[in-house]
Design a protein around this motif. Sequence first.
Motif, PDB file in Angstrom:
ATOM      1  N   THR A 108       0.832  -1.203   0.000  1.00  0.00           N
ATOM      2  CA  THR A 108       0.000   0.000   0.000  1.00  0.00           C
ATOM      3  C   THR A 108       0.869   1.257   0.000  1.00  0.00           C
ATOM      4  OG1 THR A 108      -1.750  -1.159   1.199  1.00  0.00           O
ATOM      5  CG2 THR A 108      -1.827   1.234   1.230  1.00  0.00           C
ATOM      6  N   ILE A 109       1.941   1.249   0.787  1.00  0.00           N
ATOM      7  CA  ILE A 109       2.849   2.401   0.831  1.00  0.00           C
ATOM      8  C   ILE A 109       3.490   2.642  -0.536  1.00  0.00           C
ATOM      9  CG2 ILE A 109       5.051   3.228   1.782  1.00  0.00           C
ATOM     10  CD1 ILE A 109       4.270   1.896   4.429  1.00  0.00           C
TER      11      ILE A 109
ATOM     12  N   CYS B  18       0.349   3.710  -3.155  1.00  0.00           N
ATOM     13  CA  CYS B  18      -0.631   4.747  -2.835  1.00  0.00           C
ATOM     14  C   CYS B  18       0.076   6.048  -2.446  1.00  0.00           C
ATOM     15  CB  CYS B  18      -1.540   4.280  -1.694  1.00  0.00           C
ATOM     16  SG  CYS B  18      -2.841   5.449  -1.253  1.00  0.00           S
ATOM     17  N   THR B  19      -0.434   7.160  -2.925  1.00  0.00           N
ATOM     18  CA  THR B  19       0.163   8.467  -2.613  1.00  0.00           C
ATOM     19  C   THR B  19      -0.656   9.250  -1.584  1.00  0.00           C
ATOM     20  OG1 THR B  19      -1.020   9.456  -4.490  1.00  0.00           O
ATOM     21  CG2 THR B  19       1.226   8.649  -4.896  1.00  0.00           C
ATOM     22  N   ASP B  20      -1.789   8.718  -1.186  1.00  0.00           N
ATOM     23  CA  ASP B  20      -2.669   9.400  -0.229  1.00  0.00           C
ATOM     24  C   ASP B  20      -2.319   8.923   1.177  1.00  0.00           C
ATOM     25  OD1 ASP B  20      -4.815  10.185   1.437  1.00  0.00           O
ATOM     26  OD2 ASP B  20      -6.164  10.301  -0.282  1.00  0.00           O
ATOM     27  N   ASN B  21      -1.720   9.791   1.975  1.00  0.00           N
ATOM     28  CA  ASN B  21      -1.289   9.420   3.323  1.00  0.00           C
ATOM     29  C   ASN B  21      -2.447   9.012   4.220  1.00  0.00           C
ATOM     30  OD1 ASN B  21       1.449   9.816   2.849  1.00  0.00           O
ATOM     31  ND2 ASN B  21       1.367  11.986   3.419  1.00  0.00           N
ATOM     32  N   GLN B  22      -3.584   9.624   4.021  1.00  0.00           N
ATOM     33  CA  GLN B  22      -4.743   9.278   4.842  1.00  0.00           C
ATOM     34  C   GLN B  22      -5.191   7.842   4.552  1.00  0.00           C
ATOM     35  OE1 GLN B  22      -7.986  12.043   4.661  1.00  0.00           O
ATOM     36  NE2 GLN B  22      -9.296  10.850   6.025  1.00  0.00           N
TER      37      GLN B  22
ATOM     38  N   ILE C 127      -3.254   5.471   3.446  1.00  0.00           N
ATOM     39  CA  ILE C 127      -2.216   4.595   3.982  1.00  0.00           C
ATOM     40  C   ILE C 127      -2.400   4.399   5.488  1.00  0.00           C
ATOM     41  CG2 ILE C 127       0.260   4.394   4.451  1.00  0.00           C
ATOM     42  CD1 ILE C 127       0.757   5.810   1.783  1.00  0.00           C
ATOM     43  N   GLU C 128      -2.641   5.489   6.213  1.00  0.00           N
ATOM     44  CA  GLU C 128      -2.811   5.388   7.657  1.00  0.00           C
ATOM     45  C   GLU C 128      -4.061   4.597   8.020  1.00  0.00           C
ATOM     46  OE1 GLU C 128      -0.603   6.220   9.965  1.00  0.00           O
ATOM     47  OE2 GLU C 128       0.663   6.653   8.224  1.00  0.00           O
TER      48      GLU C 128
ATOM     49  N   LYS D  96      -3.185   0.991   7.508  1.00  0.00           N
ATOM     50  CA  LYS D  96      -2.346   0.525   8.609  1.00  0.00           C
ATOM     51  C   LYS D  96      -3.182   0.220   9.852  1.00  0.00           C
ATOM     52  CE  LYS D  96       2.125   2.753   7.685  1.00  0.00           C
ATOM     53  NZ  LYS D  96       3.115   3.711   8.240  1.00  0.00           N
TER      54      LYS D  96
ATOM     55  N   ASP E 207       3.801   1.238  12.527  1.00  0.00           N
ATOM     56  CA  ASP E 207       4.796   2.320  12.460  1.00  0.00           C
ATOM     57  C   ASP E 207       5.823   2.091  11.358  1.00  0.00           C
ATOM     58  OD1 ASP E 207       3.570   3.480  14.685  1.00  0.00           O
ATOM     59  OD2 ASP E 207       4.850   2.369  16.091  1.00  0.00           O
TER      60      ASP E 207
ATOM     61  N   GLN F  78       7.734   1.695   7.820  1.00  0.00           N
ATOM     62  CA  GLN F  78       7.645   2.469   6.589  1.00  0.00           C
ATOM     63  C   GLN F  78       8.349   1.808   5.399  1.00  0.00           C
ATOM     64  OE1 GLN F  78       5.868   5.201   6.157  1.00  0.00           O
ATOM     65  NE2 GLN F  78       5.244   5.355   8.304  1.00  0.00           N
TER      66      GLN F  78
END
Length: 223
Positions: free
Chosen positions: A23-24, A27-31, A33-34, A37, A64, A66
């Motif tokens: 996914t990391i 995907c470029t959308d941090n929201q 990704i979080e 997670k 946590d 990356q």
Amino acid sequence: MDIFLQNHQYNYIMRQGRLIMSTIRTCTDNQVIETFKYSAVSKVLDACPGLSEEHQQLLKRLGDLQTAEELQLYLDKILQCTFKFPAITETRLQRLFPKVKKLSMPDLTEIDERPLTYFTWMDTATNKHYLVYYRQPQPSKEAAGKLVGIQGQYTSTNKTGICAFCKKTGDASLFSVRAKTRSAQSPDYYRSVGQYICLDSKVCNTQITELDALESFIESVSR
């Protein structure tokens, strides 16, 4: 280091960790990704019930990570927290299969007490298939773990199939066991229970992430 994970739970954590890394990477959308997670960590905790707060915190660290390098270091660490298969000797196997007069022994050096859910071996001369499973201690039942031995018949399929235990597609064989429960519908008054399982149990042990199917199969042939 505390030992608190079973092999299938370790595999599940590894699978979720790899999904996080995928996914990391994609995907470029941090929201997003979080959120992924958080979902992955929640699934891991659900797959590992009854843990202490300290052990839960260790599993939560999965969220946590990356990089693939961080994931590998994390997996190496929790592998040290995973139960090893009990030491197996020829005498112990003979006790598990007392009715087999000339038990064909597996290469016990390959077991090496590494994390396993079960192991199998075949006697190619008789097409007999043997399975040994270690049932972890149950708080409401036995105080100690228990080795269970199942003897069945091996039938090669010479094709790929879906393993009943790990739910993955690969080289499969039919493992047929004559159950102890009598059945009037069977000519010999015994039920025959069969499942397609991985031809190579080493592969299956790296892929299995839950015990329901394996436990159900063992229960069905042990009654």
